[in-house]
Write a protein that holds these residues in place. Structure first.
Motif, PDB file in Angstrom:
ATOM      1  N   GLY A   1       0.791  -1.219   0.000  1.00 33.71           N
ATOM      2  CA  GLY A   1       0.000   0.000   0.000  1.00 33.71           C
ATOM      3  C   GLY A   1       0.825   1.272   0.000  1.00 33.71           C
ATOM      4  O   GLY A   1       0.292   2.365  -0.185  1.00 33.71           O
ATOM      5  N   ARG A   2       2.145   1.153   0.196  1.00 28.13           N
ATOM      6  CA  ARG A   2       3.001   2.330   0.179  1.00 28.13           C
ATOM      7  C   ARG A   2       3.405   2.681  -1.247  1.00 28.13           C
ATOM      8  O   ARG A   2       3.414   1.804  -2.128  1.00 28.13           O
ATOM      9  N   THR A   3       3.775   3.934  -1.476  1.00 32.67           N
ATOM     10  CA  THR A   3       4.250   4.380  -2.786  1.00 32.67           C
ATOM     11  C   THR A   3       5.645   4.964  -2.642  1.00 32.67           C
ATOM     12  O   THR A   3       5.880   5.846  -1.802  1.00 32.67           O
ATOM     13  N   LEU A   4       6.568   4.454  -3.442  1.00 31.44           N
ATOM     14  CA  LEU A   4       7.925   4.986  -3.446  1.00 31.44           C
ATOM     15  C   LEU A   4       8.028   5.997  -4.584  1.00 31.44           C
ATOM     16  O   LEU A   4       7.736   5.676  -5.739  1.00 31.44           O
ATOM     17  N   PRO A   5       8.448   7.231  -4.280  1.00 29.22           N
ATOM     18  CA  PRO A   5       8.427   8.286  -5.291  1.00 29.22           C
ATOM     19  C   PRO A   5       9.618   8.249  -6.244  1.00 29.22           C
ATOM     20  O   PRO A   5      10.720   7.831  -5.868  1.00 29.22           O
ATOM     21  N   ALA A   6       9.379   8.706  -7.462  1.00 31.71           N
ATOM     22  CA  ALA A   6      10.455   8.854  -8.444  1.00 31.71           C
ATOM     23  C   ALA A   6      11.511   9.809  -7.898  1.00 31.71           C
ATOM     24  O   ALA A   6      11.191  10.774  -7.206  1.00 31.71           O
ATOM     25  N   GLY A   7      12.765   9.511  -8.196  1.00 33.91           N
ATOM     26  CA  GLY A   7      13.844  10.359  -7.713  1.00 33.91           C
ATOM     27  C   GLY A   7      14.493   9.860  -6.449  1.00 33.91           C
ATOM     28  O   GLY A   7      15.491  10.429  -5.981  1.00 33.91           O
ATOM     29  N   SER A   8      13.945   8.799  -5.867  1.00 30.69           N
ATOM     30  CA  SER A   8      14.534   8.218  -4.659  1.00 30.69           C
ATOM     31  C   SER A   8      15.277   6.933  -5.023  1.00 30.69           C
ATOM     32  O   SER A   8      15.375   6.558  -6.194  1.00 30.69           O
ATOM     33  N   GLY A   9      15.797   6.261  -4.018  1.00 37.57           N
ATOM     34  CA  GLY A   9      16.486   4.993  -4.237  1.00 37.57           C
ATOM     35  C   GLY A   9      16.015   3.958  -3.240  1.00 37.57           C
ATOM     36  O   GLY A   9      15.518   4.291  -2.157  1.00 37.57           O
ATOM     37  N   VAL A  10      16.161   2.699  -3.604  1.00 39.55           N
ATOM     38  CA  VAL A  10      15.773   1.593  -2.718  1.00 39.55           C
ATOM     39  C   VAL A  10      17.016   0.812  -2.315  1.00 39.55           C
ATOM     40  O   VAL A  10      17.781   0.368  -3.179  1.00 39.55           O
ATOM     41  N   ALA A  11      17.212   0.669  -1.013  1.00 32.94           N
ATOM     42  CA  ALA A  11      18.263  -0.203  -0.496  1.00 32.94           C
ATOM     43  C   ALA A  11      17.605  -1.527  -0.122  1.00 32.94           C
ATOM     44  O   ALA A  11      16.894  -1.619   0.886  1.00 32.94           O
ATOM     45  N   VAL A  12      17.782  -2.511  -0.968  1.00 31.80           N
ATOM     46  CA  VAL A  12      17.232  -3.844  -0.714  1.00 31.80           C
ATOM     47  C   VAL A  12      18.110  -4.504   0.349  1.00 31.80           C
ATOM     48  O   VAL A  12      19.275  -4.827   0.094  1.00 31.80           O
ATOM     49  N   SER A  13      17.570  -4.680   1.540  1.00 32.93           N
ATOM     50  CA  SER A  13      18.367  -5.248   2.622  1.00 32.93           C
ATOM     51  C   SER A  13      18.215  -6.769   2.637  1.00 32.93           C
ATOM     52  O   SER A  13      17.280  -7.320   3.228  1.00 32.93           O
ATOM     53  N   ILE A  14      19.136  -7.442   1.992  1.00 33.38           N
ATOM     54  CA  ILE A  14      19.154  -8.906   2.022  1.00 33.38           C
ATOM     55  C   ILE A  14      19.462  -9.373   3.448  1.00 33.38           C
ATOM     56  O   ILE A  14      18.941 -10.386   3.914  1.00 33.38           O
ATOM     57  N   TRP A  15      20.304  -8.612   4.134  1.00 36.39           N
ATOM     58  CA  TRP A  15      20.601  -8.915   5.538  1.00 36.39           C
ATOM     59  C   TRP A  15      19.317  -8.976   6.364  1.00 36.39           C
ATOM     60  O   TRP A  15      19.071  -9.930   7.089  1.00 36.39           O
ATOM     61  N   GLY A  16      18.489  -7.928   6.266  1.00 34.20           N
ATOM     62  CA  GLY A  16      17.256  -7.888   7.041  1.00 34.20           C
ATOM     63  C   GLY A  16      16.235  -8.890   6.563  1.00 34.20           C
ATOM     64  O   GLY A  16      15.543  -9.536   7.360  1.00 34.20           O
ATOM     65  N   LEU A  17      16.140  -9.042   5.257  1.00 36.20           N
ATOM     66  CA  LEU A  17      15.210  -9.993   4.651  1.00 36.20           C
ATOM     67  C   LEU A  17      15.434 -11.405   5.179  1.00 36.20           C
ATOM     68  O   LEU A  17      14.485 -12.131   5.499  1.00 36.20           O
ATOM     69  N   HIS A  18      16.697 -11.806   5.296  1.00 35.53           N
ATOM     70  CA  HIS A  18      17.046 -13.162   5.731  1.00 35.53           C
ATOM     71  C   HIS A  18      16.903 -13.377   7.234  1.00 35.53           C
ATOM     72  O   HIS A  18      17.056 -14.502   7.709  1.00 35.53           O
ATOM     73  N   ARG A  19      16.657 -12.304   7.965  1.00 38.37           N
ATOM     74  CA  ARG A  19      16.569 -12.412   9.426  1.00 38.37           C
ATOM     75  C   ARG A  19      15.212 -11.960   9.961  1.00 38.37           C
ATOM     76  O   ARG A  19      15.063 -11.720  11.157  1.00 38.37           O
ATOM     77  N   ASP A  20      14.246 -11.850   9.094  1.00 43.37           N
ATOM     78  CA  ASP A  20      12.918 -11.394   9.495  1.00 43.37           C
ATOM     79  C   ASP A  20      12.132 -12.556  10.103  1.00 43.37           C
ATOM     80  O   ASP A  20      11.803 -13.529   9.416  1.00 43.37           O
ATOM     81  N   PRO A  21      11.815 -12.497  11.397  1.00 41.62           N
ATOM     82  CA  PRO A  21      11.087 -13.598  12.039  1.00 41.62           C
ATOM     83  C   PRO A  21       9.693 -13.816  11.457  1.00 41.62           C
ATOM     84  O   PRO A  21       9.131 -14.903  11.600  1.00 41.62           O
ATOM     85  N   LYS A  22       9.160 -12.821  10.783  1.00 37.41           N
ATOM     86  CA  LYS A  22       7.839 -12.971  10.162  1.00 37.41           C
ATOM     87  C   LYS A  22       7.859 -14.071   9.114  1.00 37.41           C
ATOM     88  O   LYS A  22       6.865 -14.767   8.894  1.00 37.41           O
ATOM     89  N   TYR A  23       9.008 -14.236   8.445  1.00 35.79           N
ATOM     90  CA  TYR A  23       9.106 -15.233   7.379  1.00 35.79           C
ATOM     91  C   TYR A  23      10.006 -16.411   7.748  1.00 35.79           C
ATOM     92  O   TYR A  23       9.871 -17.486   7.174  1.00 35.79           O
ATOM     93  N   TRP A  24      10.932 -16.196   8.703  1.00 35.44           N
ATOM     94  CA  TRP A  24      11.865 -17.262   9.058  1.00 35.44           C
ATOM     95  C   TRP A  24      11.600 -17.845  10.446  1.00 35.44           C
ATOM     96  O   TRP A  24      12.311 -18.742  10.883  1.00 35.44           O
ATOM     97  N   GLY A  25      10.602 -17.316  11.134  1.00 33.94           N
ATOM     98  CA  GLY A  25      10.255 -17.856  12.442  1.00 33.94           C
ATOM     99  C   GLY A  25      11.043 -17.202  13.560  1.00 33.94           C
ATOM    100  O   GLY A  25      11.963 -16.413  13.331  1.00 33.94           O
ATOM    101  N   PRO A  26      10.726 -17.534  14.804  1.00 37.40           N
ATOM    102  CA  PRO A  26      11.378 -16.920  15.968  1.00 37.40           C
ATOM    103  C   PRO A  26      12.866 -17.239  16.070  1.00 37.40           C
ATOM    104  O   PRO A  26      13.597 -16.554  16.781  1.00 37.40           O
ATOM    105  N   ASP A  27      13.319 -18.292  15.372  1.00 37.44           N
ATOM    106  CA  ASP A  27      14.740 -18.644  15.410  1.00 37.44           C
ATOM    107  C   ASP A  27      15.469 -18.124  14.173  1.00 37.44           C
ATOM    108  O   ASP A  27      16.471 -18.697  13.738  1.00 37.44           O
ATOM    109  N   ALA A  28      15.004 -17.016  13.610  1.00 42.81           N
ATOM    110  CA  ALA A  28      15.576 -16.478  12.366  1.00 42.81           C
ATOM    111  C   ALA A  28      17.069 -16.181  12.481  1.00 42.81           C
ATOM    112  O   ALA A  28      17.798 -16.258  11.490  1.00 42.81           O
ATOM    113  N   GLU A  29      17.540 -15.848  13.679  1.00 43.02           N
ATOM    114  CA  GLU A  29      18.957 -15.489  13.873  1.00 43.02           C
ATOM    115  C   GLU A  29      19.828 -16.715  14.153  1.00 43.02           C
ATOM    116  O   GLU A  29      21.051 -16.604  14.205  1.00 43.02           O
ATOM    117  N   VAL A  30      19.211 -17.871  14.308  1.00 39.33           N
ATOM    118  CA  VAL A  30      19.933 -19.092  14.690  1.00 39.33           C
ATOM    119  C   VAL A  30      20.597 -19.740  13.475  1.00 39.33           C
ATOM    120  O   VAL A  30      20.030 -19.775  12.384  1.00 39.33           O
TER     121      VAL A  30
END
Length: 517
Positions: free
Chosen positions: A391-420
């Motif tokens: 539902g968010r809109t990213l405006p033209a003229g900005s940049g996106v930092a795709v955080s693979i680090w954060g993506l791989h450690r998100d407990p929402k998708y990897w569970g409560p042991d995401a850091e293990v």
């Protein structure tokens, strides 16, 4: 009077600049920012410390993005970035935002319009040529090269075994550079036998200059950078690397002309089974159209890109995996047992069939890449407003930092042991991530890394050779969550440059009990 007039001009200029970007500011204000953002400079003050401090800031903002529904706004002066970790949003970003961010322009001096950082207009054409060159059948032909270089690596390590700590970074970098040069250019650089290799030294310095320019704002303007000593050094190192690659290309063209194999029916039909002894340079010349295909500059750009991308990423990934094996001896023992089951007491080199049997090694490597991806952040330009599924809109003229680090450690998708650290989370019956983009150590979308199969083969070959011969010893981690002090230096790298100890293994197989002593 003059100073007041100057002040007025500056204020009016800033007001006009802000007015032109009012839509960007309005859309940005709807997305939460970090708690430590300051007026005018935003979070720029968080990127002025050491490379370890900078990585810590990037990781901190990744965790903040996780807490704030997968996205965080951040201003660096007048430049707007969004840290995104939500895989559903990222799929849309990586499919639609294909232009790389301007921060990559500093490496352009080295690789020009090489595929990874090329502008979209150039990238589309070159991608079509690169795809068949990285087909699995072709990549599989390089296993012998990886195996030979891995055997050379373990022989080099033999002198260090049992003698205290070993800094593995330089050994691994020389292994990957030798492997990359042989597979990419068809030459034996022999960096493993020559730690002071000039090409390797030039490569390391170029990457170091590139990293400094990204995170030190005063080095970014080209006109100002010319006044610093790094500018002259960079030019010299670049000339050294370019001259070397240009020489290889010229020799290859002469070889092709002499052998006249471009007229061979076998190669015209692109029989993939006949590429056993051919390097990527051979393939790029062939697939681009031979004498009417890539010119020498285009070849140099692609070869430089493959060399730079392939050397550091694989070395870093191997290094982190070795650190994790030292921290978790039970994982290492389980991996070693698998190697014994496949190789027995044989000292023979690894082959393609062996790799298919090493299932636990595959899981260890994947889990290492999940927790410590060599490229933890990817930055893309937003050329047009983009609406995200969230539902968010990213405006033209900005940049996106795709955080693979954060993506791989998100407990929402990897569970409560995401850091293990748990390689068995990649067992077929357990690996059930909710979204395909939840795991992408080699990026995703149209501009993902073509060389991921190549990198995995290089990593697994080297790791199997090392663990078969040596027990990896280090400080054992007290808990299931590994802590490795790291820094951002183009890639993410361990601060200690992968310091471990090596203890020679003695394999004695009891043929009756089938156990290893």
């Amino acid at each position: 009077m003059f100073l007041w007039l100057l002040y007025l001009v500056i204020v009016l200029g800033m007001a006009l600049f802000r007015l032109k970007r009012r839509r960007l500011h309005r859309l940005a204000s709807k997305i939460p920012g970090p708690d430590d953002e300051l007026p005018f400079i935003g979070v720029a003050h968080k990127f002025t410390g050491t490379t370890e401090d900078i990585l810590n800031s990037l990781q901190k903002y990744s965790y903040e993005a996780i807490k704030k529904n997968g996205i965080l706004r951040g201003w660096i002066g007048h430049i707007l970035y969004f840290v995104v970790v939500d895989p559903i949003d990222l799929e849309v970003v990586l499919k639609n935002c294909l232009e790389k961010d301007d921060l990559h322009r500093f490496l352009k001096n080295a690789i020009g319009n090489g595929g990874i950082y090329a502008p979209l207009s150039v990238w589309r054409r070159r991608r079509k040529i690169m795809v068949p060159a990285f087909s699995p059948k072709i990549v599989e032909t390089f296993i012998e090269i990886f195996s030979d270089q891995s055997e050379k690596l373990v022989s080099m390590l033999d002198e260090c075994a049992g003698k205290g700590d070993v800094t593995m970074g330089p050994f691994l970098c020389r292994y990957t550079l030798d492997s990359v040069c042989e597979t990419t250019m068809g030459i034996k650089l022999n960096a493993q036998n020559n730690p002071d290799n000039r090409f390797l030294r030039a490569l390391k310095n170029i990457l170091n200059f590139f990293c400094k320019r990204i995170f030190h704002l005063w080095l970014q303007p080209e006109w100002l950078y010319k006044f610093f000593h790094q500018y002259t050094e960079e030019k010299n190192y670049l000339k050294e690397m370019h001259d070397f690659v240009d020489g290889v290309i010229q020799k290859k063209r002469e070889e092709i002309k002499k052998e006249k194999y471009l007229n061979s029916k076998v190669y015209r039909n692109f029989d993939l089974y006949n590429y056993k002894t051919r390097s990527f340079l051979d393939l790029l010349i062939e697939f681009s159209g031979g004498e009417n295909g890539y010119n020498d500059l285009e070849l140099r750009e692609e070869i430089m890109t493959l060399t730079i991308a392939g050397t550091d990423t694989s070395a870093v990934a191997i290094g982190y995996t070795l650190k994790l094996l030292a921290m978790y001896p039970k994982v290492q023992d389980k991996l070693y047992q698998e190697l014994v089951d496949v190789f027995g007491n044989s000292d023979r080199p690894i082959d393609k069939e062996d790799l298919l049997k090493l299932k636990y090694l595959e899981r260890v490597v994947k889990e290492s890449l999940r927790l410590f991806p060599p490229v933890p952040f990817i930055i893309r330009k937003i050329l047009e407003d983009i609406s995200l599924p969230s539902g968010r809109t990213l405006p033209a003229g900005s940049g996106v930092a795709v955080s693979i680090w954060g993506l791989h450690r998100d407990p929402k998708y990897w569970g409560p042991d995401a850091e293990v650290f748990d390689p068995d989370r990649f067992l077929p019956e357990r690996f059930n991530v909710k979204h395909a983009c939840s795991y992408m150590p080699f990026s995703s979308g149209p501009r993902n890394c073509l060389g991921y199969q190549y990198a995995l083969m290089s990593m697994k070959t080297a790791l199997s050779a090392i663990v078969r011969r040596y027990k990896i010893v280090g400080e054992v981690e007290s808990g299931p969550v590994p802590h490795i002090k790291s820094k951002i230096d183009v890639m993410m790298k361990a601060v200690d440059d992968y310091k471990i100890s090596l203890k020679k293994r003695v394999i004695e197989v009891d043929v009756f009990k089938k156990t290893v002593i």
